[in-house]
Design a protein around this motif. Sequence first.
Motif, mmCIF file in Angstrom:
data_model
loop_
_atom_site.group_PDB
_atom_site.id
_atom_site.type_symbol
_atom_site.label_atom_id
_atom_site.label_comp_id
_atom_site.label_asym_id
_atom_site.label_seq_id
_atom_site.Cartn_x
_atom_site.Cartn_y
_atom_site.Cartn_z
ATOM 1 N N PRO A 191 19.497 -43.677 -30.244
ATOM 2 C CA PRO A 191 18.710 -44.034 -29.185
ATOM 3 C C PRO A 191 17.167 -44.109 -29.593
ATOM 4 O O PRO A 191 16.200 -44.068 -28.660
ATOM 5 N N ASP A 192 16.960 -44.102 -30.853
ATOM 6 C CA ASP A 192 15.541 -43.776 -31.215
ATOM 7 C C ASP A 192 14.676 -45.300 -30.842
ATOM 8 O O ASP A 192 15.159 -46.470 -31.059
ATOM 9 N N PRO A 193 13.576 -44.918 -30.007
ATOM 10 C CA PRO A 193 12.972 -46.166 -29.312
ATOM 11 C C PRO A 193 12.147 -46.984 -30.291
ATOM 12 O O PRO A 193 11.748 -47.992 -30.269
ATOM 13 N N THR A 194 11.648 -46.344 -31.304
ATOM 14 C CA THR A 194 10.858 -46.979 -32.296
ATOM 15 C C THR A 194 10.971 -46.548 -33.764
ATOM 16 O O THR A 194 11.556 -45.482 -33.851
ATOM 17 N N GLY A 195 10.619 -47.081 -34.488
ATOM 18 C CA GLY A 195 10.713 -46.632 -35.927
ATOM 19 C C GLY A 195 9.177 -46.810 -36.671
ATOM 20 O O GLY A 195 8.454 -47.609 -36.232
ATOM 21 N N PRO A 196 9.106 -46.315 -37.486
ATOM 22 C CA PRO A 196 7.917 -46.059 -38.545
ATOM 23 C C PRO A 196 7.655 -47.339 -39.504
ATOM 24 O O PRO A 196 8.575 -47.882 -39.804
ATOM 25 N N SER A 197 6.359 -47.682 -39.628
ATOM 26 C CA SER A 197 6.056 -48.599 -40.616
ATOM 27 C C SER A 197 4.564 -48.468 -40.924
ATOM 28 O O SER A 197 3.828 -47.681 -40.360
ATOM 29 N N VAL A 198 4.062 -49.053 -42.204
ATOM 30 C CA VAL A 198 2.644 -48.849 -42.537
ATOM 31 C C VAL A 198 1.778 -49.173 -41.575
ATOM 32 O O VAL A 198 0.433 -48.865 -41.573
ATOM 33 N N ASP A 199 1.943 -50.234 -40.698
ATOM 34 C CA ASP A 199 1.247 -50.681 -39.525
ATOM 35 C C ASP A 199 1.406 -50.156 -38.405
ATOM 36 O O ASP A 199 0.460 -50.508 -37.354
ATOM 37 N N GLY A 200 2.047 -49.291 -38.136
ATOM 38 C CA GLY A 200 2.401 -48.699 -36.734
ATOM 39 C C GLY A 200 3.983 -48.732 -36.380
ATOM 40 O O GLY A 200 4.736 -49.224 -37.027
ATOM 41 N N PRO A 201 4.199 -48.014 -34.974
ATOM 42 C CA PRO A 201 5.430 -48.053 -34.704
ATOM 43 C C PRO A 201 6.039 -49.757 -34.523
ATOM 44 O O PRO A 201 5.275 -50.512 -34.020
ATOM 45 N N LEU A 202 7.462 -49.690 -34.912
ATOM 46 C CA LEU A 202 8.144 -50.881 -34.635
ATOM 47 C C LEU A 202 9.177 -50.719 -33.368
ATOM 48 O O LEU A 202 9.771 -49.576 -33.530
ATOM 49 N N PRO A 203 9.600 -51.685 -32.517
ATOM 50 C CA PRO A 203 10.720 -51.342 -31.716
ATOM 51 C C PRO A 203 12.014 -51.217 -32.501
ATOM 52 O O PRO A 203 12.037 -51.783 -33.474
ATOM 53 N N ALA A 204 12.812 -50.200 -31.933
ATOM 54 C CA ALA A 204 14.004 -49.891 -32.769
ATOM 55 C C ALA A 204 15.198 -49.891 -31.868
ATOM 56 O O ALA A 204 14.905 -50.436 -30.643
ATOM 57 N N THR A 205 16.218 -49.363 -32.285
ATOM 58 C CA THR A 205 17.483 -49.568 -31.620
ATOM 59 C C THR A 205 17.445 -49.103 -30.141
ATOM 60 O O THR A 205 18.068 -49.976 -29.147
ATOM 61 N N GLY A 206 16.848 -48.053 -29.670
ATOM 62 C CA GLY A 206 16.797 -47.593 -28.421
ATOM 63 C C GLY A 206 15.980 -48.634 -27.452
ATOM 64 O O GLY A 206 16.671 -48.661 -26.388
ATOM 65 N N ALA A 207 15.036 -49.001 -28.093
ATOM 66 C CA ALA A 207 14.214 -50.130 -27.119
ATOM 67 C C ALA A 207 15.043 -51.269 -26.805
ATOM 68 O O ALA A 207 14.992 -51.784 -25.746
ATOM 69 N N VAL A 208 15.691 -51.735 -28.087
ATOM 70 C CA VAL A 208 16.601 -53.068 -27.707
ATOM 71 C C VAL A 208 17.574 -52.738 -26.785
ATOM 72 O O VAL A 208 18.104 -53.672 -26.094
ATOM 73 N N ALA A 209 18.327 -51.704 -27.148
ATOM 74 C CA ALA A 209 19.329 -51.334 -26.252
ATOM 75 C C ALA A 209 18.857 -51.333 -24.723
ATOM 76 O O ALA A 209 19.674 -51.636 -23.962
ATOM 77 N N ALA A 210 17.862 -50.737 -24.300
ATOM 78 C CA ALA A 210 17.303 -50.500 -22.953
ATOM 79 C C ALA A 210 17.226 -52.134 -22.418
ATOM 80 O O ALA A 210 17.329 -52.329 -21.208
ATOM 81 N N LEU A 211 16.647 -53.171 -23.219
ATOM 82 C CA LEU A 211 16.532 -54.488 -23.005
ATOM 83 C C LEU A 211 17.896 -55.145 -22.485
ATOM 84 O O LEU A 211 18.151 -55.724 -21.318
ATOM 85 N N ILE A 212 19.039 -54.927 -23.414
ATOM 86 C CA ILE A 212 20.289 -55.407 -23.231
ATOM 87 C C ILE A 212 21.020 -54.535 -21.873
ATOM 88 O O ILE A 212 21.435 -55.206 -21.221
ATOM 89 N N THR A 213 20.714 -53.339 -21.686
ATOM 90 C CA THR A 213 21.034 -52.530 -20.429
ATOM 91 C C THR A 213 20.412 -53.214 -19.296
ATOM 92 O O THR A 213 21.365 -53.377 -18.203
ATOM 93 N N ARG A 214 19.329 -53.524 -19.309
ATOM 94 C CA ARG A 214 18.536 -54.230 -18.334
ATOM 95 C C ARG A 214 19.345 -55.604 -17.734
ATOM 96 O O ARG A 214 19.405 -55.930 -16.586
ATOM 97 N N ALA A 215 19.502 -56.255 -18.814
ATOM 98 C CA ALA A 215 20.155 -57.453 -18.334
ATOM 99 C C ALA A 215 21.772 -57.475 -18.175
ATOM 100 O O ALA A 215 21.847 -58.266 -17.322
#
Length: 260
Positions: A151-175
Amino acid sequence: MTTVEHPIECWLTDMDGVLVHEGHALPGAADFIAALKRADRPFLVLTNNSIFTARDLRARLAASGIDVPEEAIWTSALATAQFLQQQVPGGRAYAIGEAGLTTALHDVGYTMTDSDPDYVVLGETRTYSFEAITRAIRLIEGGARFIATNPDPTGPSVDGPLPATGAVAALITRATGREPYFVGKPNPMMFRSALNRIEAHSETTAMVGDRMDTDVVAGIEAGLRTFLVLTGSTRAEDVDRFPFRPSQVVPSIADLVGLV
């Protein structure tokens, strides 16, 4: 510190924020793993990251100076594949993710398909495709069951947070109006599958993590002794905000070498 009746015989530890940070070993991490191996203690390194295979992660840890055997790495992708194999052996899945997920699914006998799958399985990728997400939505609406590695909503990168599984799951759930079943932390199922993998018992196993809301709570729910290290996400002043407590809070994993 909570009084514990049983000695610690087996160890589970998180990876990011406990052993490594942005590709660099944290103080005491290599010593802790070396101590586990010298003492012949069963252990697993746990991660919600589903992008990489265990072999990939072993190489990444080795590059930072930490020698962890491939078989001692347990990812949310591996736990997800094991769960699906137990639920529907030899099933069919539409997977969104990287090699860590697809390899794990193939290894348990699953077939990848975009037509009438048993499951839509969502993992993490650095290149989420709008077309793939759209296909997932339509398959779920058509009756496929919805599983997500973590369920992690974001993941780390050198440039800052990236959308991760939890965030995309929320999109699919909303749809779709369909909530996924999350296999990875903080679901204690991932811990129980890890315990089974090394034939460990909860009363003699400890979990080391850097997050109260995933590592510690899941460890408590799985019946483990829990150690929170302050080298990752949770700060010392945050601990009292939670309605549960770890067995012990320590500055870093270096403070646990002597317990092995």
